[in-house]
Design an enzyme around this catalytic site. Structure first.
Site, PDB file in Angstrom:
ATOM      1  N   HIS A   1      -0.756   0.341  16.083  1.00 51.53           N
ATOM      2  CA  HIS A   1       0.582   1.120  15.463  1.00 51.53           C
ATOM      3  C   HIS A   1       1.845   0.629  16.220  1.00 51.53           C
ATOM      4  CE1 HIS A   1      -2.993   2.890  13.558  1.00 51.53           C
ATOM      5  NE2 HIS A   1      -2.273   2.813  12.325  1.00 51.53           N
TER       6      HIS A   1
ATOM      7  N   GLN B   1       2.092  -1.913   5.682  1.00 46.59           N
ATOM      8  CA  GLN B   1       2.272  -0.367   6.113  1.00 46.59           C
ATOM      9  C   GLN B   1       2.784  -0.169   7.688  1.00 46.59           C
ATOM     10  OE1 GLN B   1      -0.825   2.725   5.217  1.00 46.59           O
ATOM     11  NE2 GLN B   1       0.499   2.813   3.623  1.00 46.59           N
ATOM     12  N   PHE B   2       2.188  -1.196   8.524  1.00 48.41           N
ATOM     13  CA  PHE B   2       2.464  -1.274   9.854  1.00 48.41           C
ATOM     14  C   PHE B   2       2.435  -2.723  10.054  1.00 48.41           C
ATOM     15  CE2 PHE B   2       1.530   3.286   9.959  1.00 48.41           C
ATOM     16  CZ  PHE B   2       2.207   3.771  10.917  1.00 48.41           C
TER      17      PHE B   2
ATOM     18  N   GLU C   1       0.877  -1.380   0.120  1.00 47.19           N
ATOM     19  CA  GLU C   1      -0.003  -0.022   0.136  1.00 47.19           C
ATOM     20  C   GLU C   1       0.866   1.081   0.028  1.00 47.19           C
ATOM     21  OE1 GLU C   1      -2.122  -0.991   3.544  1.00 47.19           O
ATOM     22  OE2 GLU C   1      -2.854  -2.700   2.710  1.00 47.19           O
TER      23      GLU C   1
ATOM     24  N   ASP D   1       1.108  -4.430  12.433  1.00 49.39           N
ATOM     25  CA  ASP D   1       0.008  -4.634  13.196  1.00 49.39           C
ATOM     26  C   ASP D   1      -1.093  -5.234  12.267  1.00 49.39           C
ATOM     27  OD1 ASP D   1       0.245  -2.704  15.862  1.00 49.39           O
ATOM     28  OD2 ASP D   1       1.234  -2.001  14.006  1.00 49.39           O
ATOM     29  N   PHE D   2      -1.042  -4.559  10.737  1.00 50.08           N
ATOM     30  CA  PHE D   2      -1.828  -4.807   9.688  1.00 50.08           C
ATOM     31  C   PHE D   2      -1.512  -6.375   9.168  1.00 50.08           C
ATOM     32  CE2 PHE D   2      -1.812   0.108   8.596  1.00 50.08           C
ATOM     33  CZ  PHE D   2      -2.224   0.283  10.055  1.00 50.08           C
ATOM     34  N   ILE D   3      -0.584  -6.903   9.600  1.00 48.61           N
ATOM     35  CA  ILE D   3      -0.328  -8.311   8.986  1.00 48.61           C
ATOM     36  C   ILE D   3      -1.468  -9.187   9.445  1.00 48.61           C
ATOM     37  CG2 ILE D   3       0.989  -9.188  11.002  1.00 48.61           C
ATOM     38  CD1 ILE D   3       3.042  -9.910   8.692  1.00 48.61           C
TER      39      ILE D   3
ATOM     40  N   GLU E   1      -4.868  -6.874   2.599  1.00 41.35           N
ATOM     41  CA  GLU E   1      -3.640  -7.452   2.978  1.00 41.35           C
ATOM     42  C   GLU E   1      -3.459  -8.870   2.550  1.00 41.35           C
ATOM     43  OE1 GLU E   1      -4.784  -5.075   4.751  1.00 41.35           O
ATOM     44  OE2 GLU E   1      -3.287  -3.966   5.277  1.00 41.35           O
TER      45      GLU E   1
END
Lengths: 323, 324
Positions: free
Chosen positions: B127, B82-83, B29, B85-87, B60
């Site tokens: 984040h 992007q972070f 992203e 955390d988003f994984i 994702e």
């Protein structure tokens, strides 16, 4: 677009392939009942026209992705009954060397990524494979099989949208067999057809009779040509029905007997057999020969699989990493 | 030798791999025009073009799945989260698809999933996480966390050339806060190998990521008090360097396991089990963990400061253990 003309040889080949799918599944069903195979199975009797119609429209270098119900996809794509049977028998000679089982069968060399038994899991993989086809300038496409149940998992939206915005050479093939395990599609979807969702991604969507192998074939030729031409994906919905329960332990009580009977009237193999006999493409004597040759092929595969070695217990530890 | 920040070193590493191998590409992203939220991929679009620097929808699962599909075709995707955390949104595609493909049927998935993790910048609960253990518990993945700019470049290059899916954690606190001498030539730092950052005699501190700097700060202070810390930087958590951990424990006889991740099920627990099994007779004191507590990462600076391990907390634990 004009329909592709099918030769008698192609028609016979599709009939033969569908019959192999059916007889493989019937044989496997009894092997399970006899306790000769470990694990579980998800069978595809009734859905042969979808598997064979799609795969018959593919080129050698094309790829398919499959699901937890992969046996007919594998046979339709040309994976040998021998390597499938060996995997079901959990032998070292199986297509996953005994590390996958029924829900993992496939052979990338034959054009089928080993099946993906997480519902919807294959959709983004198909998009990625298609992305690489394009980057590497290979003129191939991916046919991505999934059930109508997978159309409700988030990754369906992500993957179809991604393939659409990038015009990837992939055809999303939804086998709508009306039930996600025991759950009827009407309970979990407000639109009548999965293909209606194509509009949300700006791609063509089409629903066809998934129990007519020639109709499926023609629909796939059309969608495949579009993908090969760089015009992007199609959401192709094949209306079909599984004659068996969801898995080995499921007797299918949630379906009305009349409904099952009505769909059995539309058995894709019986229908095609009648048509080919009427067209004189198939002779009754030939039918007997085809059945006998398939029986021999299956018995040979079973006999070999039973004799094949099991994996060594310590092979559990190998292949975690590639080197 | 050029001095680069941690973020510049990662960028240079990816850049060099893209120059040497046309199968390497970047996908994620805002990685193209924008150059990534933390500018790791800055300038790559202009150099390598749109086919190799690919902006995606916020999807994702599809990003990871598409990268896996491309890897099966012999490509070498470098996926940006992007972070980190988003994984979580791509979890199935990582742990069920990418991680298990080689075991299931022998195909290689050479892929890197990289992105910023860690706290200390008041990012709040979504984040700031250090969620590396989600993947350390998944056979088939490799997990890498560099602490220096030199290692960041050498490890990202080695990860891109690895034949397996590698989850590559970059500590966002370090991006622009640390600088190293980083050779502008080709070099690799091998996966699975730890580094001793400071030799010591009394207590082995086994750690990784940004906490390496915390350990070094504490070691410098405690030296004045006559307590000598050895600092071991794991660099890779899966597979991890058992020999280096055991050697340091045997040498010092006492050990503190330090990480920014939360306590229960953290890497410290795994290391404590290893040490208990293999170096029990060499221990002269209890195995001590210094970690974050079992909470989400809070936003308010006083809360976040309480959450994070720091040099003072480590020194307190070390003084107590030294006196044991």
């Amino acid at each position: 677009m004009a329909e592709a003309k099918l030769t008698p040889e192609q028609k016979l080949a599709m009939y033969h392939r569908m019959l192999l799918c059916r007889m493989f599944e019937e044989r496997v069903y009894f092997l399970f009942l006899e306790g000769r195979l470990p694990g579980t199975i998800h069978q595809s009797q009734g859905q042969e026209a979808s598997a064979v119609g799609i795969c018959s429209a593919l080129d050698a270098g094309d790829m398919i992705t499959s699901t937890h119900r992969p046996h007919s996809h594998a046979i339709a794509r040309g994976v040998s009954a021998r390597s499938l049977m060996a995997e079901l028998f959990a032998k070292e000679t199986g297509c996953c060397r005994g590390k996958g089982g029924s829900m993992h069968v496939g052979d990338a060399g034959a054009g089928m990524l080993p099946a993906i038994a997480i519902v919807g899991g294959g959709l983004p993989l198909a998009a990625g494979y298609a992305l690489a086809f394009r980057y590497l300038k290979q003129p191939n496409i991916v046919a991505c099989f999934f059930g109508e149940g997978a159309a409700n998992i988030g990754v369906f939206h992500e993957a179809v949208n991604m393939a659409a915005i990038w015009n990837l050479p992939v055809v999303f093939v939804c086998e709508n067999n009306k039930y996600a395990a025991s759950t009827a599609v009407e309970k979990v979807m407000r639109v009548k057809h999965v293909s209606e969702r194509a509009a949300a991604y700006g791609i063509p969507g089409e629903t066809v009779d998934g129990n007519d192998v020639e109709v499926v074939y023609q629909a796939m030729v059309k969608a495949g040509s579009r993908a090969r031409a760089g015009d992007g994906p199609t959401l192709l919905e094949l209306e079909t029905y599984r004659f068996a329960g969801h898995s080995r332990s499921d007797p299918g009580h949630y379906r009305k007997p009349e409904e099952v009977a009505a769909w059995k009237e539309r058995d894709p193999i019986a229908r095609y057999e009648a048509r080919l006999l009427a067209e004189k493409v198939l002779e009754p004597s030939e039918m007997t020969k085809i059945r006998a040759s398939i029986e021999l092929e299956l018995e040979t595969a079973i006999a070999q699989a039973e004799q094949d070695p099991s994996p060594k217990p310590e092979d559990c530890l190998t292949d975690v990493f590639a080197s | 030798m050029p001095v680069l920040t941690y973020v510049e070193a990662i960028r240079q590493g990816i850049w060099e791999e893209m120059e040497r191998d046309p199968s390497v590409f970047v996908i994620g992203e805002d990685v193209a025009e924008y150059g990534g939220a933390f500018k790791v991929t800055d300038g790559m679009l202009e150099r390598f073009g749109r086919d190799r620097v690919i902006d995606t929808p916020i999807s994702e699962s599809a990003i990871v799945g598409a990268a896996t599909g491309a890897a099966l075709m012999g490509m070498r995707p470098v996926v940006e989260m992007q972070f980190m955390d988003f994984i979580a949104c791509g979890f199935d595609q990582i742990v069920n698809m990418a991680a298990k493909i080689h075991y299931r049927w022998g195909a290689k998935v050479p892929m890197v999933i990289r992105g910023p993790s860690g706290a200390g910048v008041h990012g709040g609960p979504y984040h700031s996480q250090s969620n590396e253990m989600w993947f350390v518990h998944t056979p088939g993945l490799k997990v890498v966390i560099p602490s220096t700019a030199y290692d960041a470049k050498g490890l990202i290059k080695a990860s891109i050339r690895d034949e397996n899916p590698v989850i590559f954690y970059e500590h966002k606190f370090l991006y622009r806060r640390i600088k190293d001498e980083v050779p502008d030539e080709d070099y690799l730092v091998p996966l699975g190998r730890a580094a001793v950052r400071r030799e010591g005699a009394d207590i082995a501190v086994i750690t990784y990521g940004a906490m390496v700097w915390t350990a070094l700060e504490a070691a410098a202070e405690l030296e004045k008090e006559g307590v000598s810390l050895e600092v071991v930087d794991l660099r890779s958590l899966l597979p991890y360097d058992e020999a280096a951990v055991l050697a340091s424990v045997r040498k010092c006889g006492k050990v503190i396991l330090l990480h920014e991740d939360t306590r229960t099920g953290g890497m410290a627990g795994e290391l404590a089990a290893l040490i208990g099994e293999r170096a029990f007779d060499d221990l002269d004191g209890p195995i001590i963990r210094v970690t974050a507590p079992d909470t989400p990462v809070p936003f308010a600076p006083p809360l976040e400061e309480y959450f994070l391990p720091n040099a003072q907390k480590l020194m307190a634990a070390a003084r107590k253990l030294a006196a044991y």
